[in-house]
Write an enzyme that holds these catalytic residues in place. Structure first.
Site, PDB file in Angstrom:
ATOM      1  N   TYR A 198      -2.277  -8.877  -1.744  1.00 16.10           N
ATOM      2  CA  TYR A 198      -2.148  -7.469  -1.359  1.00 16.10           C
ATOM      3  C   TYR A 198      -1.391  -7.315  -0.047  1.00 16.10           C
ATOM      4  O   TYR A 198      -0.747  -6.291   0.198  1.00 16.10           O
ATOM      5  CB  TYR A 198      -3.527  -6.820  -1.286  1.00 16.10           C
ATOM      6  CG  TYR A 198      -3.513  -5.335  -1.553  1.00 16.10           C
ATOM      7  CD1 TYR A 198      -3.093  -4.832  -2.775  1.00 16.10           C
ATOM      8  CD2 TYR A 198      -3.914  -4.428  -0.578  1.00 16.10           C
ATOM      9  CE1 TYR A 198      -3.075  -3.464  -3.027  1.00 16.10           C
ATOM     10  CE2 TYR A 198      -3.906  -3.069  -0.821  1.00 16.10           C
ATOM     11  CZ  TYR A 198      -3.487  -2.591  -2.048  1.00 16.10           C
ATOM     12  OH  TYR A 198      -3.475  -1.237  -2.286  1.00 16.10           O
ATOM     13  N   LYS A 205      -3.481   0.393   4.124  1.00 12.04           N
ATOM     14  CA  LYS A 205      -4.695   1.104   3.722  1.00 12.04           C
ATOM     15  C   LYS A 205      -5.689   1.219   4.886  1.00 12.04           C
ATOM     16  O   LYS A 205      -6.386   2.231   5.016  1.00 12.04           O
ATOM     17  CB  LYS A 205      -5.359   0.414   2.526  1.00 12.04           C
ATOM     18  CG  LYS A 205      -4.552   0.490   1.242  1.00 12.04           C
ATOM     19  CD  LYS A 205      -4.283   1.935   0.809  1.00 12.04           C
ATOM     20  CE  LYS A 205      -3.615   2.012  -0.548  1.00 12.04           C
ATOM     21  NZ  LYS A 205      -3.284   3.410  -0.937  1.00 12.04           N
TER      22      LYS A 205
END
Length: 305
Positions: A198, A205
């Site tokens: 990720y 995020k």
């Protein structure tokens, strides 16, 4: 029957009647002061308007949110990326509640402002009650290279589009939001836990959740609410670019408390709640919609080996 027994009976009757009157009075006061949570009006959002940013296809979480808001009576105005124009316009006639489509590029102030200028020109004086920020992007190189060697430009792109755009959207949306508006953005548990592959999006995020808290505090005095939903992994166009995504889906399904993956409708349901009066006291929060996976530490599959 003795006089004393008669007086005792009279006393207990008085006591019972007093208790009954007190109970009825308390119930009446509670019912009059508390909205009916089971009432359909609480999720009937007829007359409300929403800006929805992030629809890329029929599989988008943002599209599931559009459908659920539309079913509740909300009029929708969609901001779309020009590269997804043909896909988005294929959805145009599927929801009569869509009031308009306008291009939106959140990478810059000028191109973000263009959306609101176009909306205002077509709808003079009209304002929205809900803003959906379902935007996330990182260049492919952010996933193909070890995180130590990702270039600054690619990091900046990921942060600008996936995190800082929440601030940019709200900055230009504010003149077009009614009092007590609700803004909902979408995040992921990689913001505070390591998820292989990720990479830079984990930091984006995390920044997005920081923006959620900061903006909630900044806009709260005016009654505006800002919240995030942390969804479990869902197969979408954006997720398809994450290496090993199928393995992540398989792992979560086997190890989440509910033993399943969530879907677009699960997230849309939580969004509807956050957009409704039922959540009027909720702001600055990150709501997990992930079948409970975020509460686990040691996966059940380890114990099975």
């Amino acid at each position: 029957m003795t006089p004393s027994s008669v007086s005792d009976i009279f006393f207990y009757l008085q006591f019972a009647i007093s208790e009954y009157i007190l109970t009825v009075t308390v119930k009446e006061r509670v019912c009059s002061a508390t909205p009916s949570i089971g009432g359909s009006d609480m999720l009937n959002l007829s007359g409300k308007t929403a800006f929805v940013f992030g629809v890329a296809s029929e599989d988008s979480i943002a599209w599931a949110i559009c459908k659920m808001l539309a079913e509740s009576g909300v009029t929708l105005y969609l901001g779309y990326q020009k590269r997804f124009r043909s896909r988005v316009f294929q959805l145009k006639d599927k929801l009569p509640q869509i009031g308009g489509f306008y291009p939106l590029d959140v990478a810059q102030d000028a191109t973000t402002k263009e959306f609101f200028d176009a909306f205002s020109a077509d709808n003079p004086g009209k304002k929205a009650d809900i803003l959906i920020h379902a935007i996330g992007f990182a260049p492919r190189t952010c996933f193909d290279r070890p995180i130590l060697f990702v270039e600054d430009q690619d990091i900046n792109t990921a942060m600008t589009i996936s995190a800082n755009s929440l601030q940019r959207c709200l900055k230009f949306a504010l003149p077009y939001l009614n009092p007590n508006s609700s803004t909902i953005t979408l995040t992921y548990a990689a913001s505070n836990r390591y998820v292989p592959s990720y990479g830079i999006m984990s930091m984006a995020k995390a920044a997005l959740e920081c923006w959620t808290r900061e903006l909630a505090c900044h806009l709260g005095p005016e009654g505006h609410r800002v919240n995030a939903i942390s969804s479990g992994p869902i197969r979408t166009i954006a997720a398809s670019g994450i290496p090993g995504f199928d393995n992540i889906l398989d792992h979560v399904e086997k190890n989440s408390p509910l033993r399943r993956n969530v879907n677009q409708d699960d997230v849309a349901g939580a969004t509807l709640w956050l957009a409704s009066p039922l959540s009027s006291g909720v702001t600055g929060q990150c709501i997990y919609v992930d079948a409970g996976y975020s509460i686990t530490m040691v996966p059940e599959t380890i114990m099975a080996n």
